[in-house]
Design a protein around this motif. Structure first.
Motif, PDB file in Angstrom:
ATOM      1  N   UNK A 140     -29.740  64.702 -13.218  1.00 47.41           N
ATOM      2  CA  UNK A 140     -28.788  65.626 -12.592  1.00 47.41           C
ATOM      3  C   UNK A 140     -29.250  65.951 -11.193  1.00 47.41           C
ATOM      4  N   UNK A 141     -28.341  66.198 -10.289  1.00 47.11           N
ATOM      5  CA  UNK A 141     -28.638  66.570  -8.921  1.00 47.11           C
ATOM      6  C   UNK A 141     -28.103  67.971  -8.667  1.00 47.11           C
ATOM      7  N   UNK A 142     -28.984  68.884  -8.336  1.00 44.44           N
ATOM      8  CA  UNK A 142     -28.571  70.253  -8.066  1.00 44.44           C
ATOM      9  C   UNK A 142     -28.129  70.409  -6.624  1.00 44.44           C
ATOM     10  N   UNK A 143     -27.598  71.567  -6.296  1.00 44.48           N
ATOM     11  CA  UNK A 143     -27.152  71.809  -4.918  1.00 44.48           C
ATOM     12  C   UNK A 143     -28.354  71.926  -3.982  1.00 44.48           C
ATOM     13  N   UNK A 144     -28.172  71.516  -2.742  1.00 44.11           N
ATOM     14  CA  UNK A 144     -29.235  71.620  -1.770  1.00 44.11           C
ATOM     15  C   UNK A 144     -29.468  73.073  -1.390  1.00 44.11           C
TER      16      UNK A 144
END
Length: 276
Positions: free
Chosen positions: A23-27
């Motif tokens: 998963x990629x979270x918000x920057x």
């Protein structure tokens, strides 16, 4: 003892790697923050509880990159916690003065070497004046060194001149008193000749007989004539002095046996008399 660096990891029997999803979270927005390990750059006092934090104490701090810059050098802010009341203390870097600035939550302790410029910004005029003063001090030191070298050179020249003057004065005295020196040398030669004559006279007296005749040394094989017997008409008796040549034995390098000492008496041992 277990290993510090684990090379193999434990996987449970019911582990299913397919269930793991990437998963990629918000920057993250805002300034970049990272956790670092640092030591307190100066001694400070917590405003909340009054706890003193000495220089060199280690903390787990949050490092934040601010938008401020000194020329092209970024300025960083650090967040730490008080060791007593856990209040947040912040300080940031000061590249202009090559130091740190206490910002919030604590008060920096008094330091003698920083008392002159503590808490005030240096203007351009003050900075120029300070640089001029430093340059003048450097010039004063260079001038002092130059004066010292000049004084040493003058002393060396004065010593050389004194030596030359002394040598010239000595030469002048020798030139003026040349006759006196020659007369002194003549007197010394006469004294030496007189002493040699006295020595010869003493040697001649030592080898004179009682009747005034000189004692002559006889050579090997020479005959001695007795004057008394010749005058009485008894004839001359001659005595020939001959010496036999004594031949010296040739040198030998054989070691002579050393005689043993009888130490029985010193040790208290009494020898029995022989029966036969």
């Amino acid at each position: 003892m277990s290993e510090r660096k684990v090379l193999t990891k434990y996987y449970p029997p019911d582990f299913d790697p397919s269930k793991i999803t990437r998963t990629r979270g918000p920057k993250t927005t805002g300034p970049k923050v990272q956790t670092v390990r640092l030591m307190a750059p100066f001694s400070m006092k917590c405003i909340t509880c009054g706890e003193y934090i000495y220089k060199g104490r280690k903390f787990n701090a949050r490092k934040e990159t601010t938008d401020e810059k000194y020329y092209s050098i970024p300025i960083y802010r650090f967040y730490i916690r008080c060791t007593r009341c856990s209040a947040e203390l912040t300080f940031k870097t000061d590249p202009k003065n090559m130091d740190y600035t206490c910002e919030k939550g604590a008060k920096r302790n008094f330091e003698v070497w920083r008392s002159g410029g503590e808490g005030k910004e240096e203007s351009e005029e003050e900075r120029l004046d300070r640089l001029e003063r430093e340059e003048e001090e450097k010039n004063a030191m260079a001038e002092l060194e130059t004066k010292t070298l000049d004084a040493k050179r003058e002393m060396a020249i004065a010593d050389a001149l004194d030596e030359i003057r002394t040598r010239n004065a000595r030469n002048e005295r020798v030139d003026k008193g040349g006759e006196g020196v020659a007369s002194v040398k003549d007197e010394k030669d006469l004294e030496r000749e007189r002493m040699e004559r006295e020595d010869e006279e003493a040697a001649r007296r030592a080898f004179m007989a009682e009747d005034g005749e000189r004692v002559r040394r006889l050579a090997i094989g020479e005959e001695v004539i007795d004057d008394d017997s010749w005058g009485n008409g008894e004839g001359s008796t001659t005595t020939s002095i001959t010496t036999k040549s004594v031949e010296m034995p040739p040198p030998t390098f054989k070691r002579a046996p050393k005689k043993k000492k009888d130490l029985s008496a010193a040790l208290g041992i009494k020898k029995k008399a022989a029966l036969v």
